[in-house]
Write a protein that holds these residues in place. Sequence first.
Motif, PDB file in Angstrom:
ATOM      1  N   SER A   4       0.828  -1.216   0.000  1.00 14.64           N
ATOM      2  CA  SER A   4       0.000   0.000   0.000  1.00 14.64           C
ATOM      3  C   SER A   4       0.861   1.264   0.000  1.00 14.64           C
ATOM      4  N   THR A   5       1.998   1.226   0.679  1.00 16.48           N
ATOM      5  CA  THR A   5       2.904   2.379   0.684  1.00 16.48           C
ATOM      6  C   THR A   5       3.471   2.609  -0.710  1.00 16.48           C
ATOM      7  N   ILE A   6       3.863   1.546  -1.362  1.00 18.88           N
ATOM      8  CA  ILE A   6       4.405   1.648  -2.722  1.00 18.88           C
ATOM      9  C   ILE A   6       3.357   2.228  -3.668  1.00 18.88           C
ATOM     10  N   SER A   7       2.153   1.697  -3.613  1.00 19.23           N
ATOM     11  CA  SER A   7       1.080   2.174  -4.489  1.00 19.23           C
ATOM     12  C   SER A   7       0.728   3.624  -4.206  1.00 19.23           C
ATOM     13  N   ARG A   8       0.699   3.996  -2.949  1.00 17.37           N
ATOM     14  CA  ARG A   8       0.369   5.366  -2.558  1.00 17.37           C
ATOM     15  C   ARG A   8       1.434   6.344  -3.055  1.00 17.37           C
ATOM     16  N   GLY A  45      -3.663   5.390  -4.900  1.00 21.84           N
ATOM     17  CA  GLY A  45      -2.815   4.325  -4.369  1.00 21.84           C
ATOM     18  C   GLY A  45      -3.577   3.073  -4.011  1.00 21.84           C
ATOM     19  N   GLU A  46      -4.703   2.857  -4.655  1.00 25.08           N
ATOM     20  CA  GLU A  46      -5.547   1.702  -4.363  1.00 25.08           C
ATOM     21  C   GLU A  46      -5.290   0.528  -5.294  1.00 25.08           C
ATOM     22  N   ARG A  47      -4.434   0.706  -6.271  1.00 22.15           N
ATOM     23  CA  ARG A  47      -4.151  -0.342  -7.256  1.00 22.15           C
ATOM     24  C   ARG A  47      -2.690  -0.741  -7.226  1.00 22.15           C
ATOM     25  N   ASN A  48      -2.469  -2.021  -7.360  1.00 24.29           N
ATOM     26  CA  ASN A  48      -1.136  -2.557  -7.575  1.00 24.29           C
ATOM     27  C   ASN A  48      -1.033  -2.764  -9.082  1.00 24.29           C
ATOM     28  N   ILE A  49      -0.543  -1.743  -9.789  1.00 23.90           N
ATOM     29  CA  ILE A  49      -0.606  -1.764 -11.250  1.00 23.90           C
ATOM     30  C   ILE A  49       0.499  -2.621 -11.860  1.00 23.90           C
ATOM     31  N   THR A  50       0.226  -3.066 -13.069  1.00 25.68           N
ATOM     32  CA  THR A  50       1.209  -3.853 -13.808  1.00 25.68           C
ATOM     33  C   THR A  50       2.246  -2.930 -14.439  1.00 25.68           C
ATOM     34  N   VAL A  51       3.310  -3.516 -14.912  1.00 27.60           N
ATOM     35  CA  VAL A  51       4.341  -2.759 -15.620  1.00 27.60           C
ATOM     36  C   VAL A  51       3.737  -2.140 -16.872  1.00 27.60           C
TER      37      VAL A  51
END
Length: 74
Positions: A4-8, A45-51
């Motif tokens: 979540s920190t990374i996405s945010r 920051g709610e998504r863990n997006i793909t490359v």
Amino acid sequence: MDESTISRRLGIAVRKHRVALDLSQDKFADVIQMHRAYYSSIERGERNITVWTLWRVAEGLGVKPSDLMAEANL
């Protein structure tokens, strides 16, 4: 560092560039051919997006994906 920190952090970096281009979320989502709600969730920051998604967003912003990652301190 957790997911979540990374996405945010990434969302904050993306938003900064979009705002600098003076584009609304709706307009930018149209430019990169992404649904507005999905794009909005990236900025929050709610998504863990793909490359692939990161690449599409970065290209629309006119920056390298690595630049966004660096700005997010990732």
